[in-house]
Write a protein that holds these residues in place. Structure first.
Motif, PDB file in Angstrom:
ATOM      1  N   ALA A   8       0.838  -1.197   0.000  1.00 35.53           N
ATOM      2  CA  ALA A   8       0.000   0.000   0.000  1.00 35.53           C
ATOM      3  C   ALA A   8       0.875   1.250   0.000  1.00 35.53           C
ATOM      4  O   ALA A   8       1.974   1.251   0.553  1.00 35.53           O
ATOM      5  CB  ALA A   8      -0.893   0.000   1.238  1.00 35.53           C
ATOM      6  N   ARG A   9       0.384   2.309  -0.607  1.00 35.72           N
ATOM      7  CA  ARG A   9       1.142   3.568  -0.676  1.00 35.72           C
ATOM      8  C   ARG A   9       1.460   4.105   0.723  1.00 35.72           C
ATOM      9  O   ARG A   9       2.544   4.616   0.962  1.00 35.72           O
ATOM     10  CB  ARG A   9       0.363   4.601  -1.476  1.00 35.72           C
ATOM     11  CG  ARG A   9       1.159   5.864  -1.755  1.00 35.72           C
ATOM     12  CD  ARG A   9       0.416   6.785  -2.684  1.00 35.72           C
ATOM     13  NE  ARG A   9       0.324   6.217  -4.014  1.00 35.72           N
ATOM     14  CZ  ARG A   9       0.916   6.720  -5.083  1.00 35.72           C
ATOM     15  NH1 ARG A   9       1.625   7.814  -4.995  1.00 35.72           N
ATOM     16  NH2 ARG A   9       0.779   6.146  -6.254  1.00 35.72           N
ATOM     17  N   TRP A  10       0.516   3.970   1.672  1.00 31.43           N
ATOM     18  CA  TRP A  10       0.736   4.501   3.021  1.00 31.43           C
ATOM     19  C   TRP A  10       1.873   3.772   3.749  1.00 31.43           C
ATOM     20  O   TRP A  10       2.418   4.279   4.703  1.00 31.43           O
ATOM     21  CB  TRP A  10      -0.547   4.449   3.861  1.00 31.43           C
ATOM     22  CG  TRP A  10      -1.137   3.079   4.000  1.00 31.43           C
ATOM     23  CD1 TRP A  10      -2.152   2.551   3.252  1.00 31.43           C
ATOM     24  CD2 TRP A  10      -0.759   2.061   4.925  1.00 31.43           C
ATOM     25  NE1 TRP A  10      -2.427   1.260   3.653  1.00 31.43           N
ATOM     26  CE2 TRP A  10      -1.578   0.942   4.691  1.00 31.43           C
ATOM     27  CE3 TRP A  10       0.197   1.974   5.926  1.00 31.43           C
ATOM     28  CZ2 TRP A  10      -1.464  -0.243   5.415  1.00 31.43           C
ATOM     29  CZ3 TRP A  10       0.297   0.799   6.653  1.00 31.43           C
ATOM     30  CH2 TRP A  10      -0.533  -0.292   6.393  1.00 31.43           C
ATOM     31  N   SER A  51      -4.703  -1.533  -2.382  1.00 29.59           N
ATOM     32  CA  SER A  51      -5.188  -0.189  -2.686  1.00 29.59           C
ATOM     33  C   SER A  51      -6.665  -0.071  -2.339  1.00 29.59           C
ATOM     34  O   SER A  51      -7.389  -1.063  -2.360  1.00 29.59           O
ATOM     35  CB  SER A  51      -5.000   0.107  -4.179  1.00 29.59           C
ATOM     36  OG  SER A  51      -3.639   0.008  -4.534  1.00 29.59           O
ATOM     37  N   PRO A  52      -7.127   1.156  -2.067  1.00 24.63           N
ATOM     38  CA  PRO A  52      -8.548   1.343  -1.784  1.00 24.63           C
ATOM     39  C   PRO A  52      -9.394   1.154  -3.053  1.00 24.63           C
ATOM     40  O   PRO A  52      -8.885   1.270  -4.173  1.00 24.63           O
ATOM     41  CB  PRO A  52      -8.627   2.787  -1.278  1.00 24.63           C
ATOM     42  CG  PRO A  52      -7.427   3.457  -1.839  1.00 24.63           C
ATOM     43  CD  PRO A  52      -6.366   2.403  -1.958  1.00 24.63           C
ATOM     44  N   SER A  54     -11.263   3.026  -4.598  1.00 22.22           N
ATOM     45  CA  SER A  54     -11.311   4.187  -5.496  1.00 22.22           C
ATOM     46  C   SER A  54     -10.406   4.024  -6.712  1.00 22.22           C
ATOM     47  O   SER A  54     -10.656   4.631  -7.753  1.00 22.22           O
ATOM     48  CB  SER A  54     -10.946   5.460  -4.738  1.00 22.22           C
ATOM     49  OG  SER A  54      -9.628   5.362  -4.218  1.00 22.22           O
ATOM     50  N   VAL A  55      -9.381   3.173  -6.623  1.00 25.54           N
ATOM     51  CA  VAL A  55      -8.500   2.986  -7.784  1.00 25.54           C
ATOM     52  C   VAL A  55      -9.240   2.309  -8.929  1.00 25.54           C
ATOM     53  O   VAL A  55      -8.871   2.478 -10.091  1.00 25.54           O
ATOM     54  CB  VAL A  55      -7.204   2.215  -7.435  1.00 25.54           C
ATOM     55  CG1 VAL A  55      -6.416   2.929  -6.363  1.00 25.54           C
ATOM     56  CG2 VAL A  55      -7.472   0.792  -7.064  1.00 25.54           C
ATOM     57  N   ASP A  59      -9.016   6.596  -9.890  1.00 22.57           N
ATOM     58  CA  ASP A  59      -8.258   7.455  -8.979  1.00 22.57           C
ATOM     59  C   ASP A  59      -6.968   6.745  -8.578  1.00 22.57           C
ATOM     60  O   ASP A  59      -6.966   5.872  -7.720  1.00 22.57           O
ATOM     61  CB  ASP A  59      -9.096   7.773  -7.739  1.00 22.57           C
ATOM     62  CG  ASP A  59      -8.341   8.624  -6.728  1.00 22.57           C
ATOM     63  OD1 ASP A  59      -7.243   9.117  -7.038  1.00 22.57           O
ATOM     64  OD2 ASP A  59      -8.876   8.786  -5.612  1.00 22.57           O
ATOM     65  N   GLU A  60      -5.857   7.117  -9.208  1.00 24.51           N
ATOM     66  CA  GLU A  60      -4.570   6.480  -8.936  1.00 24.51           C
ATOM     67  C   GLU A  60      -3.844   7.093  -7.739  1.00 24.51           C
ATOM     68  O   GLU A  60      -2.778   6.622  -7.370  1.00 24.51           O
ATOM     69  CB  GLU A  60      -3.657   6.575 -10.156  1.00 24.51           C
ATOM     70  CG  GLU A  60      -4.112   5.768 -11.332  1.00 24.51           C
ATOM     71  CD  GLU A  60      -3.182   5.897 -12.522  1.00 24.51           C
ATOM     72  OE1 GLU A  60      -2.329   6.809 -12.548  1.00 24.51           O
ATOM     73  OE2 GLU A  60      -3.310   5.073 -13.439  1.00 24.51           O
ATOM     74  N   SER A  61      -4.406   8.110  -7.109  1.00 25.16           N
ATOM     75  CA  SER A  61      -3.694   8.838  -6.051  1.00 25.16           C
ATOM     76  C   SER A  61      -3.328   7.959  -4.861  1.00 25.16           C
ATOM     77  O   SER A  61      -2.352   8.240  -4.171  1.00 25.16           O
ATOM     78  CB  SER A  61      -4.511  10.044  -5.589  1.00 25.16           C
ATOM     79  OG  SER A  61      -5.714   9.623  -4.979  1.00 25.16           O
ATOM     80  N   GLU A  62      -4.090   6.907  -4.605  1.00 25.10           N
ATOM     81  CA  GLU A  62      -3.786   6.024  -3.479  1.00 25.10           C
ATOM     82  C   GLU A  62      -3.412   4.603  -3.925  1.00 25.10           C
ATOM     83  O   GLU A  62      -3.379   3.688  -3.108  1.00 25.10           O
ATOM     84  CB  GLU A  62      -4.977   5.967  -2.517  1.00 25.10           C
ATOM     85  CG  GLU A  62      -5.233   7.275  -1.806  1.00 25.10           C
ATOM     86  CD  GLU A  62      -4.055   7.730  -0.947  1.00 25.10           C
ATOM     87  OE1 GLU A  62      -3.456   6.896  -0.243  1.00 25.10           O
ATOM     88  OE2 GLU A  62      -3.728   8.938  -1.011  1.00 25.10           O
TER      89      GLU A  62
END
Length: 126
Positions: A8-10, A51-52, A54-55, A59-62
């Motif tokens: 995950a990005r976080w 990833s959440p 939303s991807v 939405d690639e931001s997360e």
């Protein structure tokens, strides 16, 4: 040997600033390991899985990331790392179980931008 870890990005900042954590793996008889793969596409799939939702709507931001590591040439198969097979999965994940994370050196971080995986060298990734 080059290995990849999708996450995950976080989780990226923690992995860039310290050694990866080992945890018991059921497919290794609960031996503690950090899971990696020699196949970039499999690591990218794990990044997507972490990833959440939303991807899925663009939405690639997360969107998760893939960390590229080099395994030290002085490391020993069987003691520092091992090829791992997880029975019951649909495909061979080409897993390399890392028992001693100090044998890993981060080379790059891969980030998905506009649907393409872009490699950012370690110095540029932090």
């Amino acid at each position: 040997m080059i290995v990849y870890h999708g996450t995950a990005r976080w989780n990226l900042e923690k992995l860039l600033s310290s050694l990866p954590r080992v945890s018991p793996q059921s497919h290794l008889n609960l031996k503690k390991a950090f899971c990696t793969t020699t196949d970039f596409k499999i690591a990218a799939l794990f990044a997507l899985r972490r990833s959440p939702p939303s991807v899925l709507t663009g939405d690639e931001s997360e969107l998760g990331v893939v960390i590229e590591y080099e395994v030290a040439l002085t490391s020993r198969e069987g003691k520092d790392w091992a090829r791992a097979i997880c029975h019951g999965v649909l495909q061979d994940e080409k897993e390399i179980a890392i028992f001693k994370p100090k044998i890993l050196e981060i080379l790059a971080v891969w980030i998905c931008e506009n649907g393409e995986w872009i490699r950012k060298e370690r110095a540029l990734a932090s």
